[in-house]
Design a protein around this motif. Structure first.
Motif, PDB file in Angstrom:
ATOM      1  N   SER A 181       0.836  -1.211   0.000  1.00 53.10           N
ATOM      2  CA  SER A 181       0.000   0.000   0.000  1.00 53.10           C
ATOM      3  C   SER A 181       0.866   1.253   0.000  1.00 53.10           C
ATOM      4  O   SER A 181       0.576   2.223  -0.705  1.00 53.10           O
ATOM      5  CB  SER A 181      -0.927  -0.003   1.218  1.00 53.10           C
ATOM      6  OG  SER A 181      -1.799  -1.115   1.188  1.00 53.10           O
ATOM      7  N   SER A 184       2.316   1.644  -3.436  1.00 53.38           N
ATOM      8  CA  SER A 184       1.312   2.116  -4.380  1.00 53.38           C
ATOM      9  C   SER A 184       1.148   3.631  -4.286  1.00 53.38           C
ATOM     10  O   SER A 184       1.058   4.321  -5.311  1.00 53.38           O
ATOM     11  CB  SER A 184      -0.023   1.421  -4.119  1.00 53.38           C
ATOM     12  OG  SER A 184      -1.015   1.874  -5.009  1.00 53.38           O
ATOM     13  N   ARG A 185       1.123   4.154  -3.053  1.00 50.85           N
ATOM     14  CA  ARG A 185       1.013   5.603  -2.889  1.00 50.85           C
ATOM     15  C   ARG A 185       2.256   6.318  -3.385  1.00 50.85           C
ATOM     16  O   ARG A 185       2.182   7.462  -3.849  1.00 50.85           O
ATOM     17  CB  ARG A 185       0.775   5.932  -1.407  1.00 50.85           C
ATOM     18  CG  ARG A 185      -0.606   5.553  -0.910  1.00 50.85           C
ATOM     19  CD  ARG A 185      -0.888   6.155   0.449  1.00 50.85           C
ATOM     20  NE  ARG A 185      -0.030   5.592   1.478  1.00 50.85           N
ATOM     21  CZ  ARG A 185      -0.349   4.533   2.227  1.00 50.85           C
ATOM     22  NH1 ARG A 185      -1.509   3.916   2.026  1.00 50.85           N
ATOM     23  NH2 ARG A 185       0.471   4.100   3.156  1.00 50.85           N
ATOM     24  N   GLY A 187       3.869   5.342  -6.000  1.00 51.00           N
ATOM     25  CA  GLY A 187       3.887   5.221  -7.455  1.00 51.00           C
ATOM     26  C   GLY A 187       4.758   4.109  -7.981  1.00 51.00           C
ATOM     27  O   GLY A 187       5.196   4.146  -9.137  1.00 51.00           O
ATOM     28  N   THR A 192       1.253  -0.336  -8.721  1.00 53.93           N
ATOM     29  CA  THR A 192       0.207   0.504  -9.317  1.00 53.93           C
ATOM     30  C   THR A 192      -0.435  -0.136 -10.537  1.00 53.93           C
ATOM     31  O   THR A 192      -1.549   0.222 -10.908  1.00 53.93           O
ATOM     32  CB  THR A 192       0.789   1.871  -9.713  1.00 53.93           C
ATOM     33  OG1 THR A 192       1.915   1.682 -10.591  1.00 53.93           O
ATOM     34  CG2 THR A 192       1.252   2.649  -8.488  1.00 53.93           C
ATOM     35  N   SER A 195      -3.672  -1.391  -9.448  1.00 52.21           N
ATOM     36  CA  SER A 195      -4.639  -0.495  -8.813  1.00 52.21           C
ATOM     37  C   SER A 195      -5.961  -0.542  -9.564  1.00 52.21           C
ATOM     38  O   SER A 195      -6.025  -0.887 -10.742  1.00 52.21           O
ATOM     39  CB  SER A 195      -4.098   0.936  -8.781  1.00 52.21           C
ATOM     40  OG  SER A 195      -3.875   1.416 -10.094  1.00 52.21           O
ATOM     41  N   ASN A 198      -6.387   1.163 -12.917  1.00 55.56           N
ATOM     42  CA  ASN A 198      -5.709   0.544 -14.047  1.00 55.56           C
ATOM     43  C   ASN A 198      -6.313  -0.801 -14.437  1.00 55.56           C
ATOM     44  O   ASN A 198      -5.787  -1.467 -15.335  1.00 55.56           O
ATOM     45  CB  ASN A 198      -4.217   0.351 -13.722  1.00 55.56           C
ATOM     46  CG  ASN A 198      -3.466   1.664 -13.657  1.00 55.56           C
ATOM     47  OD1 ASN A 198      -3.771   2.595 -14.401  1.00 55.56           O
ATOM     48  ND2 ASN A 198      -2.496   1.762 -12.770  1.00 55.56           N
TER      49      ASN A 198
END
Length: 538
Positions: A181, A184-185, A187, A192, A195, A198
């Motif tokens: 997580s 993901s934040r 990038g 991602t 996500s 996407n």
């Protein structure tokens, strides 16, 4: 040696026949980043750990000493999951508490009850070490990590649980989910890509179509090089496309640009584009040398030399196993093995072993490989349009039709003008080699296939073909390959490069390629492949 056997009297005869190349690969520490046996050959063309005297002299991943090879970059990993996971050093406070706990455990056998902060520091350190190899660790990999943790710090042993580390495994699994997580934040592309924004239409669920390494890929979705954006990478792709279309290509520059654009190309692959569209955008990838380079970037393992080297090493034992097979499969194997009699061509031997392998695994290779016979008198076939002029004169000389174009001598006379000839010839449809209507229709409907073309003037079953090509989604992506085995090697490399699935009808055959020949993710095997591996080890 050009596929010829020879006797050596002196080692001086081997001059200029081989090249030794040393590539420096910086790492943080030898203990914290060990190289596994798979990751050791880091230069395309480097032989596998087991040498084979039957390698082709013109194997496609053998390069001259003048080649410029970019092994890795800071954005890519340089090794696969290690055989022995080494526990990293944690924060100063955590190390002090662990040292005290270990001394207490050795003296009195008392387990340590770490504070919430210390436990978080330990899990954070493990997650950061795991991320060097994969973002999505498997269950058995997590178990290896926590087992190594308890062995390094016995004070963390959990009494009353199986193995003494079940709780740590549960904590680490949750930590990895939280760590993803955070990535993901930040990038991170490998996270991602999964996500929700996407996801494709109809798959807007976290667990739907998760894109992660499934065939032991090391660099599944790498980050873009520092200082690069999608716009700058697209400009480099256009420059690469321009370079590929030149008559005099700069091969070294193409290799360098392909390495630099690896990340953006890989991100495009994970969006599952059509093969025809991807071929137009990245034509340089559909080359024998570049497929070898791309496979090296993805797995850190050389493709052709490792595949053929291991195939040759196991061939003798495989032939013994195949000959012991009975029943209908045994009769098929005997018929194929008969092609090797009085034939010293190494490609024929490899093709026979590959064919017998699928039969032994009770799979049909004919679902993937198709053969066509090219008539000797039909090398070039011309389909002529209707005769544009009507022959009114009864003169047999003038009305004698030309066998190729279907025009009379009078009509051919009318086409002597160069411009008229070019206009006429451009209206004809020329079919060469095997591009008959039947073959084209079958190729167009084929998701994945290998097509071999044999001329009538060649002996049937001698293993020589006028052409061997690879087809994906009805598009011929490779042709003029050396043999059917070489086509299988290239198809295997393309499956990795384009993130494709193995053919369902040959699932076990490709599992043998991956887990026995290439030794990628070989810890868990299907029953059929496990049985074959045990027989090879006897």
């Amino acid at each position: 040696m050009n596929d010829q056997f020879m006797n050596l009297v002196s080692t001086s005869e081997l001059e200029d026949k081989a090249t030794v190349k040393v590539v420096y690969m910086p790492s943080e520490t030898t203990s914290s980043n060990p190289l596994t046996r798979d990751a050791r050959p880091t230069v395309p063309g480097t032989p596998s750990s087991v040498s084979s005297a039957s390698h082709d002299a013109n194997d496609s991943d053998s390069y001259s000493s003048s080649d410029t090879i970019i092994v890795s970059s800071p954005e890519t990993r340089c090794s696969s999951w290690p055989d022995l996971f080494v526990i990293p050093r944690f924060s100063y406070c955590a190390e002090m508490m662990l040292q005290t706990g270990n001394n207490e455990f050795n003296a009195r056998g008392t387990s340590l009850s770490p504070t919430r902060k210390v436990r978080s520091d330990i899990l954070e350190g493990l997650a950061e070490e795991i991320i060097k190899y994969t973002v999505y660790p498997k269950d058995d990999q997590l178990e290896e990590v926590v087992k190594a943790l308890v062995q390094s710090h016995p004070c963390l042993l959990e009494k009353g649980t199986r193995g003494g580390y079940c709780g740590w495994k549960h904590y680490l699994k949750i930590k990895m989910m939280n760590f993803r997580s955070k990535l993901s934040r930040a990038g991170h592309p490998e996270v991602t890509v999964n996500s929700l924004k996407n996801k494709q239409i109809g798959q807007e669920k976290p667990a739907a179509n998760v894109k992660k390494p499934r065939k032991a890929e090391v660099n599944f979705c790498p980050s873009m090089p520092s200082g690069e954006t999608r716009e700058s990478m697209e400009a480099k792709r256009v420059a690469l496309l321009t370079e590929v279309k030149k008559k005099k290509k700069d091969e070294a520059e193409i290799k360098k640009m392909m390495q630099h654009t690896f990340s953006i190309r890989r991100q495009e692959v994970l969006q599952e584009p059509a093969i025809a569209e991807f071929l137009d955008r990245w034509p340089a990838l559909f080359d024998v040398c570049e497929i070898n380079f791309e496979f090296m970037r993805l797995t850190t393992v050389p493709l052709t030399s490792k595949f053929l080297g291991e195939l040759d090493r196991h061939s003798g034992k495989l032939i013994e196993i195949f000959n012991a097979k009975g029943g209908a499969a045994g009769r098929k194997i005997s018929a194929i093995m008969g092609q090797m009699n009085n034939n010293e061509d190494i490609n024929v031997r490899r093709d026979c072993v590959m064919s017998c392998l699928s039969i032994y695994l009770n799979e049909d290779l004919d679902t993937l490989v198709k053969e066509y016979v090219e008539p000797e008198d039909e090398i070039v076939r011309v389909l002529a349009p209707t005769c544009p002029f009507s022959a009114r004169n009864n003169n047999p000389r003038l009305n004698n039709k030309d066998a190729c174009s279907g025009l009379s001598a009078y009509e051919l006379k009318r086409l002597e003008n160069i411009a008229q000839k070019e206009a006429f010839l451009s209206s004809l449809k020329i079919w060469q080699d095997i591009e008959s209507r039947e073959a084209e229709e079958e190729m167009a409907g084929k998701t994945m296939g290998i097509y071999k073309v044999q001329s009538e003037d060649h002996g049937q079953g001698d293993g020589r073909f006028t052409d061997v090509c690879v087809v994906l989604e009805g598009v011929e992506v490779l042709h003029n390959l050396q043999s059917v085995t070489h086509a299988f090697v290239m198809l295997y490399g393309l499956i990795y490069a384009l993130n494709l699935s193995y053919p369902k009808s040959l699932k076990c055959t490709f599992e043998v390629y991956q887990k026995i020949l290439m030794d990628l993710d070989s810890t868990k095997l299907s029953p059929k492949v496990q049985t074959l591996k045990l027989k090879l080890l006897r």
